[in-house]
Design an enzyme around this catalytic site. Structure first.
Site, mmCIF file in Angstrom:
data_model
loop_
_atom_site.group_PDB
_atom_site.id
_atom_site.type_symbol
_atom_site.label_atom_id
_atom_site.label_comp_id
_atom_site.label_asym_id
_atom_site.label_seq_id
_atom_site.Cartn_x
_atom_site.Cartn_y
_atom_site.Cartn_z
ATOM 1 N N TYR A 125 0.815 -1.215 0.000
ATOM 2 C CA TYR A 125 0.000 0.000 0.000
ATOM 3 C C TYR A 125 0.849 1.265 0.000
ATOM 4 C CZ TYR A 125 -4.139 -2.787 0.972
ATOM 5 O OH TYR A 125 -5.157 -3.688 0.891
ATOM 6 N N LYS A 192 4.377 -14.592 5.146
ATOM 7 C CA LYS A 192 4.753 -15.561 4.119
ATOM 8 C C LYS A 192 6.283 -15.465 4.032
ATOM 9 C CE LYS A 192 3.277 -18.296 0.763
ATOM 10 N NZ LYS A 192 2.566 -19.537 0.959
ATOM 11 N N ASP A 225 -1.462 -18.529 4.106
ATOM 12 C CA ASP A 225 -2.340 -19.491 3.424
ATOM 13 C C ASP A 225 -2.869 -20.532 4.410
ATOM 14 O OD1 ASP A 225 0.350 -20.080 3.617
ATOM 15 O OD2 ASP A 225 0.485 -21.163 1.725
ATOM 16 N N ASP A 249 -5.811 -6.816 5.224
ATOM 17 C CA ASP A 249 -6.995 -6.397 4.485
ATOM 18 C C ASP A 249 -7.838 -7.616 4.134
ATOM 19 O OD1 ASP A 249 -8.733 -4.849 3.055
ATOM 20 O OD2 ASP A 249 -7.509 -4.753 1.258
#
Ligand code: NAD
Length: 367
Positions: A125, A192, A225, A249
């Site tokens: 962002y 991640k 995930d 988000d």
């Protein structure tokens, strides 16, 4: 009695309707407010020539607290998101989204009580992007080729993912401090880091470091995930999740889905001295002016605001009144009715009336 001066931002689309409902309900708690109304988003662009007028920022800086309706960012006219700009301008680095099941709300799940803490200012962002084929993109691709020996497709667009040690430390501390202040037991850092070693890897390393200063709070981490699968399967008890901006988000909408949808999910954007409270949902333009959508997410954002300004008793009373109305299931909007049917649903302002009625019944029970 303390009178609280709060900046009130009606917003666009359904914003003015849900904010008006929340304002009436907040006033019915007996807490005294002085509202300073200011515009943001498409309505501000129309009236004041800016999506985020300086007068609005000044009002929030002065009052330190704002209640905001959702705003519309015009698409395809070169505007960046109003919300991203607002969070950046006021350094509201933490986005807090409690996701809690309320009996009576139709959902596949029950007894969910998860707090999502999303970093609000960094990550993808940051707005550092290079268009496909631009001279800047070509320069960057040749730098990558020379320095990393990686040949990237020439027709690539580029968005840079930035995660700093400072930003990660601030959000991790926020999560642990929130845990302590609210009797929570565990913080899970989401990442991640196996793929993005220097961005997510840094986030995880800092989160571990911060965790060592809070031995009273359990700490664990999850790949994003894996977290999503575990949330959907409800195979692991989560308490507080702390995440970089983009995962935050996505996961906060996923968690809103677990407890009944966007119409019931409140939120807050918080910095060191300033907080802006707003529902998770957007301005739902197709429902504008229909007195149809659910005001609950905005009202519960108001409950969070009451706690923030040390009006905890009023916050508890209001949350209980909302819970009662929802549990009865009579005076609720269409999205909380079986099959999302409008046939027996009430409108936005009638649901607010029912909550105000419960507040006064609760008060007379106590007298
Ligand atoms: P949205 O959240 O506005 O609407 C998606 C759907 O969710 C609606 O069609 C409706 O079915 C449902 N919904 C949303 N709020 C509801 C409520 N209170 N009660 C019942 N149902 C509700 O998302 P969108 O359509 O992707 O975005 C519309 C606009 O909102 C865009 O301009 C976007 O930029 C903006 N937006 C603003 C914010 C914000 O101001 N914080 C957040 C998200 C989106």
């Amino acid at each position: 009695m303390v009178k609280h001066t709060v900046t009130l931002i009606p917003g666009d689309g359904i914003g003015p309707e849900v904010v008006a409902a929340a304002r009436r309900v907040l006033e019915a708690t007996g807490v005294e407010f002085q509202w300073e109304v200011a515009n943001a988003g498409a309505s501000a662009l129309e009236k004041e020539g800016s999506l985020l007028p300086e007068s609005l920022l000044e009002s929030i800086r002065k009052n330190k607290v704002a209640l905001k309706g959702p705003t519309t960012t015009p698409v395809g006219k070169g505007f960046r998101s109003v919300n991203v700009a607002l969070r950046r301008a006021l350094d509201l680095y933490a986005c807090l989204r409690p996701c809690r099941s309320y009996p009576g709300i139709i959902s596949r799940y029950e007894n969910i009580n998860i707090i999502v803490v999303r970093e609000n200012t960094e990550d993808l962002y940051a707005g550092i992007e290079f268009a496909m084929g631009s001279p800047e993109a070509e320069k960057l691709l040749s730098f990558i080729s020379q320095n990393q020996g990686i040949e990237v497709r020439k027709d690539s667009g580029i968005s840079i993912k930035l995660i700093s040690e400072t930003g990660s430390r601030k959000i991790a501390r926020f999560a642990f401090e929130y845990a302590r202040a609210n009797g929570r037991k565990k913080v899970t850092a989401v990442h991640k880091a196996n793929i993005m070693k220097f961005s997510d890897g840094l986030f995880l390393k800092v989160a571990r470091d911060v965790a060592s200063a809070y031995p009273d709070i359990e700490f664990e981490d999850r790949l994003v995930d894996n977290l999503c699968a575990q949330l959907v399967q409800q195979s692991h008890p989560f308490d507080i999740l702390v995440l970089p901006n983009l995962y935050g988000d996505i996961v906060s909408d996923l968690c809103a889905g677990l407890v009944g949808g966007l119409g019931v999910a409140p939120g807050a954007n918080i910095g060191d001295e300033i907080a802006v409270f707003e529902p998770t949902h957007g301005s739902a333009p197709k429902y504008t002016g229909l007195n149809k959508v659910n005001p609950m997410a905005t009202i519960l954002s108001g409950v969070m605001m009451l706690r923030y300004i040390n009006e905890g008793v009023a916050a508890d009373r209001l949350e209980a009144a909302v819970a009662e109305v929802v549990a009865e299931g009579k005076s609720v909007t269409y999205d909380l009715k079986p099959g999302r049917s409008s046939a027996t649903a009430v409108g936005t302002s009638e649901m607010a009336d029912a909550i105000i009625m419960k507040l006064s019944e609760g008060a007379s029970r106590q007298n």
